[in-house]
Scaffold this motif. Structure first.
Motif, PDB file in Angstrom:
ATOM      1  N   MET A  72      14.491 -26.208  20.960  1.00  0.00           N
ATOM      2  CA  MET A  72      14.323 -25.183  19.927  1.00  0.00           C
ATOM      3  C   MET A  72      15.540 -24.266  19.928  1.00  0.00           C
ATOM      4  O   MET A  72      15.694 -23.441  20.826  1.00  0.00           O
ATOM      5  N   PRO A  73      16.431 -24.405  18.943  1.00  0.00           N
ATOM      6  CA  PRO A  73      17.633 -23.550  18.884  1.00  0.00           C
ATOM      7  C   PRO A  73      17.265 -22.093  18.576  1.00  0.00           C
ATOM      8  O   PRO A  73      17.125 -21.703  17.427  1.00  0.00           O
ATOM      9  N   TRP A  74      17.089 -21.301  19.617  1.00  0.00           N
ATOM     10  CA  TRP A  74      16.671 -19.917  19.437  1.00  0.00           C
ATOM     11  C   TRP A  74      17.763 -19.072  18.782  1.00  0.00           C
ATOM     12  O   TRP A  74      17.491 -18.006  18.242  1.00  0.00           O
ATOM     13  N   GLN A  75      19.035 -19.565  18.831  1.00  0.00           N
ATOM     14  CA  GLN A  75      20.131 -18.799  18.228  1.00  0.00           C
ATOM     15  C   GLN A  75      20.004 -18.669  16.717  1.00  0.00           C
ATOM     16  O   GLN A  75      20.668 -17.846  16.093  1.00  0.00           O
ATOM     17  N   LEU A  76      19.133 -19.483  16.095  1.00  0.00           N
ATOM     18  CA  LEU A  76      18.963 -19.452  14.640  1.00  0.00           C
ATOM     19  C   LEU A  76      17.949 -18.409  14.186  1.00  0.00           C
ATOM     20  O   LEU A  76      17.698 -18.265  12.991  1.00  0.00           O
ATOM     21  N   VAL A  77      17.363 -17.662  15.137  1.00  0.00           N
ATOM     22  CA  VAL A  77      16.406 -16.618  14.793  1.00  0.00           C
ATOM     23  C   VAL A  77      17.143 -15.430  14.167  1.00  0.00           C
ATOM     24  O   VAL A  77      18.153 -14.968  14.711  1.00  0.00           O
TER      25      VAL A  77
END
Length: 353
Positions: free
Chosen positions: A101-106
């Motif tokens: 889950m790419p959390w940087q896209l939040v």
């Protein structure tokens, strides 16, 4: 300098596995929104100033509606029901870096509110800037009335009134002769003629105000804000008082009319059955993600003036809502979702892949 170069070299030589390990420990925090109800009341202030020569207005100029007594009155115009959004410190959410889950896209805004996932932040368009303090302030110049020598040397108020009335009639005659082309050496240029006529009209208006008085009307605002809180909050009732003589006033003013505010709140309640202690976890249950949206409650707000409803509106109340996590499998796979979240309510606006 040597220390700085050594630090750069150390970072550059750090193994990729260590860098990923550090990222795994990263935590992002955001908050569900909180709503404040704001009522913007509009009313006018009318100031009537009596003319200096009001008692001679009818005799000298035939004016029958001159203001003879200075007074200020107020008029209630209406109200707008608005909301403001802030972060709710009682509802924080954390996002830990997880595999898959790419959390940087939040997307989290500057106020700590979740606004989306995998979307470009909106660029706010700014209009023309408001005037600065120095631009707003203007030098208050003393108004110099176009008095003639006869007016200035008059010995009584009645003589001054007669001299001013005579000057008003002279200004009117001059304008009439200029328009009729009966004055020698009149401005030949059309623009110059327009400026001369405008100046004569201005002087006449200033002098006539000495007889009829002056009326100024200002539009004013009063704001009342309320941030509802608490699980047991069902209503908000408040009373303001408005007088034609004083505007917004206190309850002790017997001549004031009541402005009643009434709001009924509806909470979102999670419909979940209490889990039994020995009940096994459902294998088919959807695994939640750390991306949580809000299903807001609402409020039916109504404002009454003189016992008549003047405004009614249903507005969302974010803090009376319910936090709902999006499923984790939504964020897996090659194509990641584009999710847009309402900054105002915390609810989902759109989900696209």
């Amino acid at each position: 300098m040597k220390t700085f170069l050594l630090l750069l070299l150390t970072v550059a030589l750090t193994p990729m596995s260590d860098q990923y390990h550090e990222a795994d420990q990263a935590i992002m925090v955001y908050y569900s929104p909180k709503t404040t109800i704001c009522l913007d009341f509009t009313y006018t202030e009318k100031t009537e100033t009596a003319g200096e020569f009001a008692e001679y207005a009818e005799e000298l100029l035939g004016i029958t509606d001159a203001i003879t007594e200075s007074k200020t009155s107020y008029s209630f115009e209406g109200v707008e029901i608005k909301t403001r959004t802030s972060a709710d410190p009682e509802r924080p959410h954390t996002i830990k870096a997880e595999k898959g889950m790419p959390w940087q896209l939040v997307n989290i805004n500057e106020r700590g509110l979740l606004v989306g996932y995998n979307i470009l932040p909106e660029v706010k368009k700014f209009g023309k800037g408001t005037a600065t303090g120095s631009e707003k302030s203007r030098i208050q110049r003393t108004k110099v009335l176009p008095y003639t020598e006869e007016t200035l040397t008059a010995k009584s108020e009645e003589e001054r009134a007669q001299a001013v009335a005579k000057q008003i009639l002279h200004l009117r005659e001059t304008r009439m002769y200029l328009i009729g082309g009966e004055i020698e050496n009149a401005p030949a240029d059309g623009k110059a003629m327009e400026l001369v006529l405008a100046e004569l009209k201005k002087q006449e208006r200033q002098l006539v105000e000495l007889f009829i008085g002056k009326t100024e009307v200002k539009t004013l605002h009063k704001e009342l804000c309320h941030c509802p809180a608490g699980e047991n909050t069902k209503r908000w009732d408040e009373v303001l008082y408005f007088s034609e003589d004083n505007g917004f006033t206190g309850a002790d003013n017997v001549d004031a009319d009541r402005i009643r505010i009434s709001a009924e709140f509806q909470h979102q309640i999670a419909k979940r059955s209490a889990a039994e202690p020995d009940k096994k976890k459902d294998k088919n249950a959807v695994e939640p993600s750390p991306i949580v949206y809000n299903l807001p409650g609402n409020a039916q707000v109504a404002v009454y003036f003189k016992n008549e409803m003047v405004r009614s509106k249903v507005v969302p109340i974010a803090q009376f809502g319910m936090d709902v996590p999006l499923p984790k499998d939504l964020f897996t796979g090659k194509e990641l979702p584009k999710i847009k979240i309402s900054e105002r309510t915390g609810n989902v606006i759109s989900i696209r892949k």
